[in-house]
Design an enzyme around this catalytic site. Structure first.
Site, mmCIF file in Angstrom:
data_model
loop_
_atom_site.group_PDB
_atom_site.id
_atom_site.type_symbol
_atom_site.label_atom_id
_atom_site.label_comp_id
_atom_site.label_asym_id
_atom_site.label_seq_id
_atom_site.Cartn_x
_atom_site.Cartn_y
_atom_site.Cartn_z
ATOM 1 N N TRP A 77 13.320 1.037 4.656
ATOM 2 C CA TRP A 77 12.581 1.869 3.711
ATOM 3 C C TRP A 77 12.854 3.357 3.911
ATOM 4 O O TRP A 77 12.549 4.164 3.027
ATOM 5 C CB TRP A 77 11.079 1.606 3.856
ATOM 6 C CG TRP A 77 10.543 1.902 5.231
ATOM 7 C CD1 TRP A 77 10.523 1.063 6.315
ATOM 8 C CD2 TRP A 77 9.950 3.122 5.685
ATOM 9 N NE1 TRP A 77 9.969 1.681 7.402
ATOM 10 C CE2 TRP A 77 9.597 2.948 7.050
ATOM 11 C CE3 TRP A 77 9.666 4.340 5.069
ATOM 12 C CZ2 TRP A 77 8.996 3.947 7.792
ATOM 13 C CZ3 TRP A 77 9.062 5.344 5.818
ATOM 14 C CH2 TRP A 77 8.733 5.135 7.174
ATOM 15 N N ASP A 78 13.445 3.721 5.034
ATOM 16 C CA ASP A 78 13.751 5.132 5.294
ATOM 17 C C ASP A 78 14.629 5.728 4.198
ATOM 18 O O ASP A 78 14.540 6.936 3.902
ATOM 19 C CB ASP A 78 14.479 5.270 6.643
ATOM 20 C CG ASP A 78 13.719 4.615 7.788
ATOM 21 O OD1 ASP A 78 13.488 3.394 7.702
ATOM 22 O OD2 ASP A 78 13.376 5.311 8.750
ATOM 23 N N GLU A 117 5.742 1.114 12.902
ATOM 24 C CA GLU A 117 6.339 -0.189 13.185
ATOM 25 C C GLU A 117 5.707 -0.951 14.341
ATOM 26 O O GLU A 117 5.844 -2.165 14.411
ATOM 27 C CB GLU A 117 7.854 -0.060 13.456
ATOM 28 C CG GLU A 117 8.616 0.594 12.331
ATOM 29 C CD GLU A 117 10.076 0.843 12.692
ATOM 30 O OE1 GLU A 117 10.491 0.427 13.792
ATOM 31 O OE2 GLU A 117 10.789 1.439 11.877
#
Length: 273
Positions: free
Chosen positions: A88-89, A217
C-alpha cells in the site's frame, strides 16, 4: 480534459537493438531530462539533503517510469527486500508524487490495482467481508504475506487505494478512468467498510470497526484504534456513495466511517463529509 505529460516512448530492448546504442542513449537522455524538468525539488542550504532527495527521485524514476501495467515493488529496483512485492506504500507515498509529475505513470499504477479487483473480491470472501479487500503484499492480486495478523486485518489498504484514486482524478480531471474503472473499485471498497463495522451504542451510536491492524504492521487485531493512531491515518477523504439505501462517507483522518441515510443515489468525490 485531463492534464497529460508526454508519454514514455516504447524503447524496448528489441527496438534498442534495431536503432543502435547511440540512438537509444539519446532517447534515454531525453526521457530522463524531461523527468527532471517536471520533478526536480531544490533543497537549499544542505548539499547532503539535496543528494539524498535526488537519490530518492531517481529511485522513483527507475522503478516506475517503465512499470507499464505493473506495480512498483517496495524496494523499487534498489534491492531484493520484500521479494519484489507490492504494498500500500505505493498508493500512500509514491502515487501522490507521480500524480503531480507523471500522471500517465500514476494512471498505469492505478489500473494495475483496478485489474486486481476480481482477486480482491475473492479475498474479501475468504475473510468474511463484503465487497473487495485488497491484499497487504502482492504481485498478482493474491495475498502473499506469511504474517497472518498483518495480512488479514490491514483493512486500511482499501482506503489507501481509494484515496489515491480520488486524488488522481481531482488533480488530473481524468473522469474517463473514474467512470470506466474507478467507480466499481470505490463501490466495492465502500461495501467492505459498510459490512465490516457496526453502530455502537456504547460509543454514542458511532460506526466502529473492531479487530484491525494499524499501518505500523505489528500492532495487530486491535478492538479499536486509539485516537492518535486511527485505522487509516494516512488516507483522508475518499468518497461518498450509495451503499444500499445509505451514503457511505469517509472523513479525513478519522478511524470511523459515517453512514447517513439518503434518498438519492449520489456519486461524488469531495471533502465536505
Amino acid at each position: 480534459m485531463p492534464r497529460t505529460w508526454p508519454t514514455v516512448p516504447g524503447v524496448t530492448l528489441y527496438r534498442a537493438r534495431g536503432i543502435g546504442y547511440a540512438a537509444a542513449l539519446v532517447d534515454h537522455e531525453r526521457v530522463v531530462t524531461q523527468f527532471w524538468r517536471r520533478s526536480e525539488v531544490v533543497w537549499e542550504g544542505s548539499p547532503a539533503a539535496q543528494q539524498a532527495l535526488h537519490f530518492s527521485l531517481f529511485s522513483i524514476l527507475q522503478a516506475s517510469l517503465r512499470s507499464e501495467g505493473h506495480g512498483v515493488p517496495a524496494k523499487g529496483l534498489t534491492g531484493t527486500g520484500y521479494e519484489g512485492h507490492y504494498f500500500w506504500d505505493t498508493e500512500a507515498y509514491v502515487l501522490p508524487f507521480l500524480t503531480h509529475t507523471s500522471p500517465n505513470v500514476a494512471r498505469s499504477l492505478l489500473m494495475h490495482r483496478i485489474r486486481m479487483l476480481p482477486a480482491a473480491r475473492r479475498r474479501a470472501r475468504e475473510v468474511g467481508c463484503a465487497g473487495a479487500l485488497f491484499p497487504w503484499r502482492t504481485m498478482n492480486g493474491e495475498e502473499a504475506s506469511a504474517y497472518y495478523a498483518a495480512g488479514t486485518a490491514q483493512y486500511h489498504i482499501d482506503a489507501d487505494i481509494a484515496y489515491a484514486l480520488d486524488q488522481y482524478v481531482k488533480l488530473t480531471g481524468d473522469s474517463d478512468l473514474l467512470f470506466r474503472h474507478g467507480v466499481e473499485l470505490l463501490v466495492e471498497t465502500a461495501r467492505m467498510w459498510a459490512g465490516l463495522g457496526f453502530f455502537s451504542q456504547r460509543r454514542g451510536g458511532r460506526f466502529v470497526v473492531h479487530k484491525v491492524t494499524r499501518p505500523d504492521e505489528y500492532t495487530t487485531a486491535l478492538h479499536r484504534p486509539t485516537p492518535r493512531e486511527p485505522v487509516c491515518p494516512d488516507c483522508g477523504p475518499v468518497t461518498r456513495w450509495p451503499a444500499g439505501h445509505h451514503a457511505l462517507t469517509f472523513q479525513p483522518c478519522t478511524a470511523s466511517a459515517q453512514i447517513t441515510n439518503t434518498s438519492s443515489a449520489m456519486i461524488s468525490s469531495d471533502h465536505s463529509g
